[in-house]
Design a protein around this motif. Structure first.
Motif, PDB file in Angstrom:
ATOM      1  N   VAL A 567     -24.861  13.755 179.502  1.00  0.00           N
ATOM      2  CA  VAL A 567     -26.306  13.947 179.447  1.00  0.00           C
ATOM      3  C   VAL A 567     -26.880  12.962 178.434  1.00  0.00           C
ATOM      4  O   VAL A 567     -26.797  13.156 177.224  1.00  0.00           O
ATOM      5  CB  VAL A 567     -26.673  15.386 179.055  1.00  0.00           C
ATOM      6  N   SER A 568     -27.440  11.887 178.939  1.00  0.00           N
ATOM      7  CA  SER A 568     -28.097  10.868 178.114  1.00  0.00           C
ATOM      8  C   SER A 568     -28.905   9.985 179.047  1.00  0.00           C
ATOM      9  O   SER A 568     -28.339   9.327 179.915  1.00  0.00           O
ATOM     10  CB  SER A 568     -27.078  10.012 177.351  1.00  0.00           C
ATOM     11  N   PRO A 569     -30.234   9.954 178.917  1.00  0.00           N
ATOM     12  CA  PRO A 569     -31.047   9.196 179.868  1.00  0.00           C
ATOM     13  C   PRO A 569     -31.110   7.710 179.585  1.00  0.00           C
ATOM     14  O   PRO A 569     -31.611   6.943 180.409  1.00  0.00           O
ATOM     15  CB  PRO A 569     -32.435   9.826 179.693  1.00  0.00           C
ATOM     16  N   THR A 570     -30.610   7.272 178.412  1.00  0.00           N
ATOM     17  CA  THR A 570     -30.752   5.884 177.993  1.00  0.00           C
ATOM     18  C   THR A 570     -29.728   5.011 178.692  1.00  0.00           C
ATOM     19  O   THR A 570     -28.537   5.087 178.425  1.00  0.00           O
ATOM     20  CB  THR A 570     -30.590   5.768 176.472  1.00  0.00           C
ATOM     21  N   ARG A 571     -30.215   4.161 179.590  1.00  0.00           N
ATOM     22  CA  ARG A 571     -29.317   3.274 180.324  1.00  0.00           C
ATOM     23  C   ARG A 571     -30.132   2.144 180.940  1.00  0.00           C
ATOM     24  O   ARG A 571     -31.341   2.253 181.110  1.00  0.00           O
ATOM     25  CB  ARG A 571     -28.550   4.044 181.408  1.00  0.00           C
ATOM     26  N   GLY A 572     -29.455   1.049 181.250  1.00  0.00           N
ATOM     27  CA  GLY A 572     -30.143  -0.068 181.874  1.00  0.00           C
ATOM     28  C   GLY A 572     -30.803  -0.969 180.856  1.00  0.00           C
ATOM     29  O   GLY A 572     -30.245  -1.272 179.800  1.00  0.00           O
ATOM     30  N   TYR A 573     -32.024  -1.392 181.153  1.00  0.00           N
ATOM     31  CA  TYR A 573     -32.777  -2.302 180.301  1.00  0.00           C
ATOM     32  C   TYR A 573     -34.160  -1.723 180.055  1.00  0.00           C
ATOM     33  O   TYR A 573     -34.939  -1.533 180.993  1.00  0.00           O
ATOM     34  CB  TYR A 573     -32.884  -3.672 180.985  1.00  0.00           C
ATOM     35  N   LEU A 574     -34.437  -1.343 178.810  1.00  0.00           N
ATOM     36  CA  LEU A 574     -35.739  -0.822 178.385  1.00  0.00           C
ATOM     37  C   LEU A 574     -36.108   0.495 179.049  1.00  0.00           C
ATOM     38  O   LEU A 574     -37.253   0.932 178.934  1.00  0.00           O
ATOM     39  CB  LEU A 574     -36.855  -1.846 178.685  1.00  0.00           C
ATOM     40  N   SER A 575     -35.193   1.174 179.708  1.00  0.00           N
ATOM     41  CA  SER A 575     -35.556   2.257 180.627  1.00  0.00           C
ATOM     42  C   SER A 575     -34.768   3.532 180.382  1.00  0.00           C
ATOM     43  O   SER A 575     -33.781   3.561 179.644  1.00  0.00           O
ATOM     44  CB  SER A 575     -35.371   1.787 182.074  1.00  0.00           C
ATOM     45  N   GLN A 576     -35.238   4.601 181.044  1.00  0.00           N
ATOM     46  CA  GLN A 576     -34.616   5.922 180.958  1.00  0.00           C
ATOM     47  C   GLN A 576     -34.536   6.525 182.360  1.00  0.00           C
ATOM     48  O   GLN A 576     -35.535   6.538 183.089  1.00  0.00           O
ATOM     49  CB  GLN A 576     -35.455   6.854 180.075  1.00  0.00           C
ATOM     50  N   SER A 577     -33.367   7.026 182.717  1.00  0.00           N
ATOM     51  CA  SER A 577     -33.196   7.719 183.990  1.00  0.00           C
ATOM     52  C   SER A 577     -33.253   9.224 183.774  1.00  0.00           C
ATOM     53  O   SER A 577     -33.308   9.699 182.641  1.00  0.00           O
ATOM     54  CB  SER A 577     -31.867   7.301 184.639  1.00  0.00           C
ATOM     55  N   GLU A 578     -33.243   9.970 184.855  1.00  0.00           N
ATOM     56  CA  GLU A 578     -33.407  11.421 184.752  1.00  0.00           C
ATOM     57  C   GLU A 578     -32.276  12.063 183.962  1.00  0.00           C
ATOM     58  O   GLU A 578     -31.165  11.533 183.876  1.00  0.00           O
ATOM     59  CB  GLU A 578     -33.476  12.039 186.151  1.00  0.00           C
ATOM     60  N   LEU A 579     -32.529  13.253 183.416  1.00  0.00           N
ATOM     61  CA  LEU A 579     -31.531  13.991 182.649  1.00  0.00           C
ATOM     62  C   LEU A 579     -30.555  14.758 183.524  1.00  0.00           C
ATOM     63  O   LEU A 579     -29.404  14.983 183.133  1.00  0.00           O
ATOM     64  CB  LEU A 579     -32.227  14.965 181.693  1.00  0.00           C
ATOM     65  N   ALA A 580     -30.987  15.195 184.700  1.00  0.00           N
ATOM     66  CA  ALA A 580     -30.104  15.947 185.595  1.00  0.00           C
ATOM     67  C   ALA A 580     -28.906  15.088 185.988  1.00  0.00           C
ATOM     68  O   ALA A 580     -29.015  13.865 186.127  1.00  0.00           O
ATOM     69  CB  ALA A 580     -30.865  16.397 186.837  1.00  0.00           C
ATOM     70  N   LEU A 581     -27.752  15.722 186.177  1.00  0.00           N
ATOM     71  CA  LEU A 581     -26.522  15.025 186.536  1.00  0.00           C
ATOM     72  C   LEU A 581     -26.220  15.224 188.020  1.00  0.00           C
ATOM     73  O   LEU A 581     -26.272  16.346 188.521  1.00  0.00           O
ATOM     74  CB  LEU A 581     -25.358  15.548 185.704  1.00  0.00           C
ATOM     75  N   THR A 582     -25.887  14.135 188.707  1.00  0.00           N
ATOM     76  CA  THR A 582     -25.571  14.188 190.134  1.00  0.00           C
ATOM     77  C   THR A 582     -24.101  13.865 190.360  1.00  0.00           C
ATOM     78  O   THR A 582     -23.602  12.843 189.874  1.00  0.00           O
ATOM     79  CB  THR A 582     -26.442  13.195 190.920  1.00  0.00           C
ATOM     80  N   PHE A 583     -23.431  14.725 191.119  1.00  0.00           N
ATOM     81  CA  PHE A 583     -22.035  14.523 191.481  1.00  0.00           C
ATOM     82  C   PHE A 583     -21.932  14.447 192.997  1.00  0.00           C
ATOM     83  O   PHE A 583     -22.227  15.417 193.697  1.00  0.00           O
ATOM     84  CB  PHE A 583     -21.160  15.677 190.968  1.00  0.00           C
ATOM     85  N   GLY A 584     -21.544  13.285 193.519  1.00  0.00           N
ATOM     86  CA  GLY A 584     -21.306  13.156 194.946  1.00  0.00           C
ATOM     87  C   GLY A 584     -19.974  13.782 195.316  1.00  0.00           C
ATOM     88  O   GLY A 584     -18.986  13.649 194.584  1.00  0.00           O
ATOM     89  N   LEU A 585     -19.939  14.458 196.447  1.00  0.00           N
ATOM     90  CA  LEU A 585     -18.725  15.175 196.861  1.00  0.00           C
ATOM     91  C   LEU A 585     -18.120  14.631 198.144  1.00  0.00           C
ATOM     92  O   LEU A 585     -17.059  15.100 198.567  1.00  0.00           O
ATOM     93  CB  LEU A 585     -19.039  16.663 197.045  1.00  0.00           C
ATOM     94  N   GLY A 586     -18.784  13.647 198.764  1.00  0.00           N
ATOM     95  CA  GLY A 586     -18.277  13.145 200.037  1.00  0.00           C
ATOM     96  C   GLY A 586     -18.257  14.249 201.076  1.00  0.00           C
ATOM     97  O   GLY A 586     -19.216  15.004 201.229  1.00  0.00           O
ATOM     98  N   LYS A 587     -17.151  14.361 201.800  1.00  0.00           N
ATOM     99  CA  LYS A 587     -17.017  15.383 202.838  1.00  0.00           C
ATOM    100  C   LYS A 587     -16.506  16.713 202.304  1.00  0.00           C
ATOM    101  O   LYS A 587     -16.363  17.683 203.060  1.00  0.00           O
ATOM    102  CB  LYS A 587     -16.072  14.874 203.932  1.00  0.00           C
ATOM    103  N   HIS A 588     -16.234  16.770 201.002  1.00  0.00           N
ATOM    104  CA  HIS A 588     -15.719  18.010 200.408  1.00  0.00           C
ATOM    105  C   HIS A 588     -16.830  19.062 200.334  1.00  0.00           C
ATOM    106  O   HIS A 588     -17.933  18.788 199.865  1.00  0.00           O
ATOM    107  CB  HIS A 588     -15.160  17.763 199.010  1.00  0.00           C
ATOM    108  N   GLU A 589     -16.528  20.264 200.764  1.00  0.00           N
ATOM    109  CA  GLU A 589     -17.503  21.345 200.803  1.00  0.00           C
ATOM    110  C   GLU A 589     -17.329  22.333 199.664  1.00  0.00           C
ATOM    111  O   GLU A 589     -18.030  23.345 199.611  1.00  0.00           O
ATOM    112  CB  GLU A 589     -17.405  22.089 202.141  1.00  0.00           C
ATOM    113  N   LYS A 590     -16.402  22.015 198.759  1.00  0.00           N
ATOM    114  CA  LYS A 590     -16.104  22.966 197.688  1.00  0.00           C
ATOM    115  C   LYS A 590     -15.852  22.232 196.378  1.00  0.00           C
ATOM    116  O   LYS A 590     -15.182  21.202 196.343  1.00  0.00           O
ATOM    117  CB  LYS A 590     -14.868  23.801 198.066  1.00  0.00           C
TER     118      LYS A 590
END
Length: 623
Positions: A567-590
Motif C-alpha cells: 500500500v503506497s500510491p507513490t510511483r511513476g513520475y510526479l504522480s500517484q496511483s490508487e491506494l486499492a490493491l489489484t490481484f489478477g487471478l487469470g482463470k483461477h476461481e479461488k
C-alpha cells in the motif's frame, strides 16, 4: 536526463561523488567521455554521446527468433479506449514557454487518482504549471492556469469540481503526493513546484493551503519534483519525502547557451547545474512537520566538494528487507541513483552503490526520470524499475536472493525489457497487471524534450507512443513489448508523455490509466479487456492514526503461488496511483489465502475470499 550540450565545458567535478569504488568501476569510460568532450565543438549534440539504438531496432524481431515470434503471437488482446473527452476531462497543461526554452518548461506534470470525497471511487487531480511572472505570451493575459480536480461518479464519468473544492491553485506545479497527514480520515494533497510547495488540507472535500504553517513550503529558490507520504519511523503519522532536482534559475539556465544545432536555443542538460538535497519532513503530530533530512542521512554530498550530489526526479517506497520499515528509492538524472536503507526509523544509510542500483551495468549514471518498485516475481524478487533517457534502456534492478535484499543486478537485458525499451525517452513508469493474469506488467509514458530532435537524430521523435510490456513469466524473454495491433490505435497515439497513474475508474476490476503531456492535454485510457480473467481487489483501513494503512504489505496465495503488493500510491513520475490493491487471478476461481502485514507489525489472515469483488478490509483488533 541527457539533453543538448551547453556552450563551453561543464564543470563536472562538483556533480558526481569520486570515491574509490566509483572511480574503479568507471575510470576508463570517464576518460573517454572527457577526451571526447574536449574534442567537440559547443554545438555538437549531447545525445550523440549516448549509445545508439539504430543498430538494434526495437520493433524488429530477429529472423530466426521463432520463440519470440511465438510469444508475440500469443499475447493477450486487450483494447484500450481513449475516453478523455467522453469522461469529461477538459484540461491542458501550461508550460509558460515563450521561446527561451527554460528547463522546467519541458518537465511537468503529474497526476493523481485518489478518493478525495470518501465516496468509494477514484477521483482525478491534475497538476498544472503557469506562465513565468516576467513574461506572458501574447493573448494569454486573461488566462490563469490552475490545477484541476475531477469528481468521479463511480462509472468513469468525471465532473470538474476544482473551484468548489478550493483547488484553483496557480503555481509552477510539478508533482503530487497524497496522504492523510493529520489522521482525520480525509486524504490531503501536497503539490511540488518550481518555487514554494503547497500542502492542501482536506476538510471534508474542501482544500486549504497550509504549507507555510505546517513547515513544508520549502524555499522559493528550490525546484521540487516527485514526492510522497511515508511513515518512515512507524509512529502511525505520515511523514513526507520531497525530491529536489537542481539548483536552477532563469539566469543560470540562459547563461549556459545550450543549442541543438549549433545555432538555435535548446533545453539545457542537467549536467552543468549544481545538484540539490531532497527533503525529508517528519510529522510532529500537531499539524506541523520538521525537516530532518540532514540528521536522518538523506543529504548526500560529494565527498570532495561537499556540494549536493542528487538531481532527483523519481521516488518510490518499499520495505525491501521486509523488516517493517520503509526504505526509499530515488531516481537521479545523470548522477548515481540513491537507495536509502531504513535503519529501524533511527537513520537512513545510502547504499545505492553498494547494492548495485546506482549505475547502469556499464558503470555509468543514466538519465533517470520516474521509478517504481514491486515484488514482480512469485518467488518474492523485488524489482526497481527506472525510466531512462532516449537511447538508454529502462532499468530493472532485481534482487538475486530474498535472503540478501541489498544485492541487485540490472536484469533489463536478460529479461527482454532493455533491448525493447532503448529507443524512447521514458518518464512515467509503473508495474501493473493490465490483463489480470497474476503477473505484473510494465507501462511507460514517453516523449522527447526537443520539438526538432528528428532533424539531428533521425531515430528520435518529439511525440512518442507509450510502451506496454507483457510479463510472460519465466522464459527467454520475460517481458515482451506488446505491438500496437494487440492494443488499439488509441493506445499507440503519440504524445509528449510525462506523468502516469493507474486506477479502476469504472469499478469493473481491471486497471485503467492516465498519461499526462507536456504542454498538452492528458489521455485517459479505459481498459476494455475481455479475457474473462478473475480478480481480487482490496482496500485497507488501518487502526489508529494511519487510517489508510500506508506501508501495509499484502500476500495473496493462488494455486500455491504468492502475489505481493504494497500500500503506497507513490510511483511513476510526479504522480500517484490508487491506494486499492489489484490481484489478477487469470482463470483461477479461488484464492486460498490473503495475509496482511499491517503497518504496525500485526498480521491478519483472510481465508477463501470471494473473487471478482472489491473487499473493504478493516484491521483486526490486537489480540
Amino acid at each position: 536526463m541527457s539533453k543538448s550540450e551547453p556552450a563551453g565545458k561543464p564543470d563536472t567535478e562538483e556533480l558526481v561523488p569520486h570515491d574509490d569504488a566509483a572511480i574503479g568501476r568507471a575510470l576508463k569510460i570517464s576518460l573517454v567521455i572527457i577526451l571526447f568532450a574536449v574534442a567537440i565543438a559547443s554545438g555538437v549534440i549531447f545525445w550523440i554521446s549516448r549509445p545508439s539504438s539504430e543498430k538494434a531496432p526495437v520493433a524488429i524481431i530477429p529472423k530466426h527468433d521463432d520463440k519470440l515470434r511465438e510469444m508475440v503471437a500469443s499475447l493477450p488482446k486487450v483494447k484500450f479506449t481513449d475516453i478523455t473527452a467522453e469522461a469529461g476531462i477538459n484540461f491542458k497543461h501550461c508550460t509558460g514557454g515563450y521561446g527561451e526554452k527554460l528547463l522546467p518548461e519541458t518537465m511537468g506534470s503529474g497526476a493523481a487518482f485518489f478518493d478525495y470525497d470518501n465516496d468509494g471511487d477514484q477521483d482525478l487531480l491534475l497538476v498544472n504549471s503557469c506562465y513565468w511572472p516576467w513574461k506572458r505570451p501574447a493573448g494569454s493575459e486573461k488566462e490563469t492556469p490552475t490545477a484541476a480536480l475531477y469528481q468521479n461518479d463511480g462509472k468513469g464519468k468525471f465532473t470538474d469540481v476544482t473551484k468548489a473544492a478550493g483547488l484553483e491553485l496557480t503555481c509552477y506545479g510539478m508533482g503530487i503526493a497524497i496522504g492523510d497527514y493529520n489522521s482525520d480520515g480525509w486524504l490531503d494533497v501536497f503539490i511540488s513546484a518550481v518555487g514554494e510547495n503547497h500542502l492542501l488540507k482536506n476538510d471534508q472535500g474542501k482544500f486549504t493551503d497550509v504549507a507555510a504553517e505546517a513547515g513544508v513550503a520549502g524555499v522559493p529558490a528550490q525546484w521540487s519534483t516527485s514526492c510522497g507520504f511515508v511513515d518512515y519511523n512507524n509512529d502511525g503519522q505520515l511523514d513526507l519525502f520531497v525530491c529536489n532536482y537542481i539548483k536552477w534559475s532563469q539566469k543560470i539556465d540562459l547563461s549556459l547557451g545550450s543549442t541543438l544545432d549549433g545555432e538555435n536555443r535548446a533545453f539545457a542538460p542537467p549536467v552543468p547545474f549544481e545538484g540539490a538535497f531532497c527533503y525529508l519532513y517528519r510529522n510532529e503530530g500537531d499539524g506541523k512537520f520538521k525537516d530532518v533530512s540532514a540528521e536522518m542521512g538523506i543529504q548526500v554530498r560529494n565527498v570532495n566538494t561537499k556540494v549536493p550530489v542528487g538531481k532527483s526526479l523519481g521516488v518510490s517506497f518499499a520495505d525491501l528487507d521486509r523488516d517493517g520499515f520503509m526504505d526509499i528509492i530515488v531516481a537521479n538524472d545523470t548522477v548515481q541513483n540513491f537507495l536509502f536503507h531504513n535503519l529501524k526509523g533511527e537513520k537512513f544509510e545510502e547504499v545505492g552503490q553498494k547494492s548495485g542500483v546506482a549505475y547502469g551495468p556499464d558503470g555509468q549514471a543514466r538519465g533517470a526520470m520516474g521509478c517504481d518498485v514491486a515484488a514482480f516475481r512469485p518467488n518474492g524478487t523485488y524489482g526497481i524499475l527506472i525510466g531512462n533517457f532516449a537511447n538508454e534502456p529502462t532499468s530493472l534492478f532485481a534482487t538475486q536472493d530474498i535472503r540478501n535484499p541489498w544485492s541487485f543486478t540490472d536484469e533489463a537485458l536478460p529479461s527482454g525489457l532493455g533491448p525493447q525499451s532503448r529507443l524512447e525517452l521514458k518518464f512515467g513508469v509503473f508495474f501493473f497487471d493490465y490483463d489480470l493474469d497474476g503477473r505484473l506488467d510494465v507501462l511507460t509514458a514517453n516523449g522527447h524534450l526537443e520539438e526538432d530532435i528528428a532533424k539531428v537524430q533521425t531515430s528520435q521523435s518529439y511525440k512518442q507512443p507509450p510502451q506496454l510490456f507483457w510479463n510472460a513469466g519465466e522464459g527467454e524473454s520475460e517481458f515482451v513489448r506488446v505491438p500496437g495491433d494487440s492494443l488499439s490505435p488509441d493506445f499507440t497515439t503519440t504524445m509528449v508523455g510525462r506523468g502516469s497513474a493507474f486506477a479502476d475508474i469504472d469499478g469493473d476490476g481491471d486497471l485503467d490509466f492516465i498519461l499526462t503531456g507536456s504542454g498538452s492535454a492528458p489521455r485517459l485510457l479505459r481498459n476494455d479487456q475481455k479475457l474473462d480473467h478473475h480478480w481480487l481487489r482490496l482496500s485497507l483501513q488501518g487502526k489508529g492514526k494511519n487510517n489508510f494503512a500506508y506501508g501495509a504489505r499484502v500476500e495473496v496465495i493462488v494455486d500455491g503461488l504468492v502475489q505481493e503488493r504494497l500500500v503506497s500510491p507513490t510511483r511513476g513520475y510526479l504522480s500517484q496511483s490508487e491506494l486499492a490493491l489489484t490481484f489478477g487471478l487469470g482463470k483461477h476461481e479461488k484464492v486460498e489465502k490473503v495475509t496482511i502485514y499491517w503497518h504496525d507489525g500485526s498480521k491478519q489472515d483472510i481465508v477463501n475470499p470471494k473473487v471478482d469483488l472489491l473487499h473493504q478490509i478493516e484491521q483486526a483488533p490486537a489480540k
